[in-house]
Design an enzyme around this catalytic site. Structure first.
Site, mmCIF file in Angstrom:
data_model
loop_
_atom_site.group_PDB
_atom_site.id
_atom_site.type_symbol
_atom_site.label_atom_id
_atom_site.label_comp_id
_atom_site.label_asym_id
_atom_site.label_seq_id
_atom_site.Cartn_x
_atom_site.Cartn_y
_atom_site.Cartn_z
ATOM 1 N N GLY A 1 66.883 -31.364 27.709
ATOM 2 C CA GLY A 1 68.219 -31.881 28.038
ATOM 3 C C GLY A 1 69.380 -31.094 27.456
ATOM 4 O O GLY A 1 70.478 -31.629 27.308
ATOM 5 N N ARG B 1 60.976 -31.711 39.137
ATOM 6 C CA ARG B 1 60.355 -32.260 40.341
ATOM 7 C C ARG B 1 61.105 -31.707 41.540
ATOM 8 O O ARG B 1 62.314 -31.498 41.477
ATOM 9 C CB ARG B 1 60.489 -33.792 40.376
ATOM 10 C CG ARG B 1 59.482 -34.541 39.538
ATOM 11 C CD ARG B 1 59.733 -36.035 39.678
ATOM 12 N NE ARG B 1 59.589 -36.520 41.038
ATOM 13 C CZ ARG B 1 58.434 -36.874 41.587
ATOM 14 N NH1 ARG B 1 57.329 -36.810 40.884
ATOM 15 N NH2 ARG B 1 58.389 -37.297 42.838
ATOM 16 N N HIS C 1 69.294 -22.837 37.486
ATOM 17 C CA HIS C 1 68.031 -22.102 37.481
ATOM 18 C C HIS C 1 68.175 -20.863 36.583
ATOM 19 O O HIS C 1 69.188 -20.167 36.662
ATOM 20 C CB HIS C 1 67.673 -21.693 38.911
ATOM 21 C CG HIS C 1 66.344 -21.034 38.990
ATOM 22 N ND1 HIS C 1 65.156 -21.735 38.875
ATOM 23 C CD2 HIS C 1 66.010 -19.729 39.123
ATOM 24 C CE1 HIS C 1 64.151 -20.886 38.945
ATOM 25 N NE2 HIS C 1 64.625 -19.678 39.090
ATOM 26 N N ASP D 1 69.437 -27.562 48.511
ATOM 27 C CA ASP D 1 69.092 -27.853 49.906
ATOM 28 C C ASP D 1 67.601 -28.170 49.964
ATOM 29 O O ASP D 1 66.993 -28.486 48.937
ATOM 30 C CB ASP D 1 69.537 -26.714 50.843
ATOM 31 C CG ASP D 1 68.765 -25.429 50.610
ATOM 32 O OD1 ASP D 1 67.761 -25.455 49.853
ATOM 33 O OD2 ASP D 1 69.155 -24.400 51.177
ATOM 34 N N VAL E 1 63.051 -24.696 47.561
ATOM 35 C CA VAL E 1 62.862 -24.710 46.110
ATOM 36 C C VAL E 1 63.796 -23.660 45.502
ATOM 37 O O VAL E 1 63.657 -22.472 45.780
ATOM 38 C CB VAL E 1 61.391 -24.400 45.740
ATOM 39 C CG1 VAL E 1 61.227 -24.290 44.230
ATOM 40 C CG2 VAL E 1 60.470 -25.464 46.302
ATOM 41 N N GLU F 1 73.655 -20.519 30.509
ATOM 42 C CA GLU F 1 73.515 -21.758 31.288
ATOM 43 C C GLU F 1 74.483 -22.821 30.775
ATOM 44 O O GLU F 1 75.106 -23.543 31.543
ATOM 45 C CB GLU F 1 72.082 -22.300 31.189
ATOM 46 C CG GLU F 1 71.035 -21.420 31.851
ATOM 47 C CD GLU F 1 69.642 -22.069 31.831
ATOM 48 O OE1 GLU F 1 69.523 -23.267 32.082
ATOM 49 O OE2 GLU F 1 68.672 -21.340 31.539
HETATM 50 C C1 GAR Z 1 66.671 -24.632 31.886
HETATM 51 O O1 GAR Z 1 66.443 -23.320 31.454
HETATM 52 C C2 GAR Z 1 66.845 -24.680 33.399
HETATM 53 O O2 GAR Z 1 67.513 -23.572 33.906
HETATM 54 C C3 GAR Z 1 65.419 -24.725 33.863
HETATM 55 O O3 GAR Z 1 64.778 -25.589 32.948
HETATM 56 C C4 GAR Z 1 65.425 -25.500 31.684
HETATM 57 C C5 GAR Z 1 65.781 -26.897 31.235
HETATM 58 O O4 GAR Z 1 66.290 -26.889 29.932
HETATM 59 N N1 GAR Z 1 65.302 -25.175 35.214
HETATM 60 C C6 GAR Z 1 64.479 -24.643 36.119
HETATM 61 O O5 GAR Z 1 63.676 -23.778 35.867
HETATM 62 C C7 GAR Z 1 64.613 -25.231 37.523
HETATM 63 N N2 GAR Z 1 63.870 -24.463 38.462
HETATM 64 P P1 GAR Z 1 67.124 -28.120 29.368
HETATM 65 O O6 GAR Z 1 66.260 -29.375 29.572
HETATM 66 O O7 GAR Z 1 67.316 -27.825 27.921
HETATM 67 O O8 GAR Z 1 68.407 -28.204 30.132
#
Ligand code: GAR
Length: 205
Positions: A12, A96, A114, A146, A149, A179
């Site tokens: 999170g 998911r 991502h 969309d 994936v 991010e």
């Molecule tokens: C993040 O790095 C996000 O970009 C990735 O999961 C991690 C979640 O971290 N998401 C994906 O790979 C989606 N395809 P967080 O729970 O600390 O935000």
């Protein structure tokens, strides 16, 4: 004001960066609900500490279809004011794939982050994919969701240079830092109605 629903599965940290930016009044949106599909997601405690309502809708062992699960999420979002008219849904490490029906209901109102420069390296372990491929740059992408994936109109990308001695861990850490800036910024642009979608393109004004 718009109502925000955030879906998580774990740590999170992206959710936290968005909620903190809202708390600092940088984003005009009401953080209505955080929903996790896992009861032990660390992000739940963070959201509670920040005074945001949380809910667990466990996906493990769920017997119905993908849409039957998503319908529970949609119901919870709606009950908390995150509607297709007045809501924004952020997937923040929500591991998911969501059903086309959910996507259609909230058309251009669901965002995802991502850890790669999409359309390169969708799916899982994107940082490792970039390293294995020998890419010189990677980064992160915030985009509308969309039916695919990790596809959909791109709102923000942030570039991270890959170092010769990077490991999956060191690269992931530098991407994550980006991010945490990019996701709140994209939510802010949405909340201020500065994003228009035209075909595949998200146009920022
Ligand atoms: C993040 O790095 C996000 O970009 C990735 O999961 C991690 C979640 O971290 N998401 C994906 O790979 C989606 N395809 P967080 O729970 O600390 O935000």
């Amino acid at each position: 004001m718009l109502n925000l629903g955030i879906l998580i599965s774990g740590r999170g940290s992206n959710m936290e960066s968005i909620l903190k930016a809202i708390k600092k009044k940088r984003i005009p949106i009401n953080p209505a609900i955080v929903i996790s599909n896992k009861p032990d997601a660390d992000g739940l405690k963070i959201a509670q500490r920040l005074g945001v309502k949380t809910l667990v809708i466990e996906s493990r062992g769920f017997k119905g279809s993908r849409w039957q699960y998503d319908r529970k999420i949609v119901e919870a979002l709606t009950e908390n004011g995150v509607t297709p008219l007045n809501g924004l849904v952020c997937l923040a490490g929500f591991m998911r794939i969501i059903s086309p029906k959910f996507v259609r209901k909230y058309k251009n109102r669901i965002l995802n982050i991502h850890p790669a420069l999409l359309p390169a390296f969708p799916g899982l372990k994107s940082q490792k994919q970039a390293l294995d491929y020998g890419s010189k740059y990677s980064g992160c992408t915030v985009h509308f969701v969309d039916d695919g994936v990790d596809t959909g109109p791109i709102i923000i990308q942030s570039v991270v240079k890959i170092k010769e001695d990077d490991t999956e861990e060191t690269l992931s850490k530098r991407i994550l830092k980006e991010e945490h800036k990019a996701y709140p910024e994209a939510v802010n642009l949405f909340a201020r109605k500065r994003i228009k979608v035209s075909g595949l393109r998200a146009i920022i004004s």
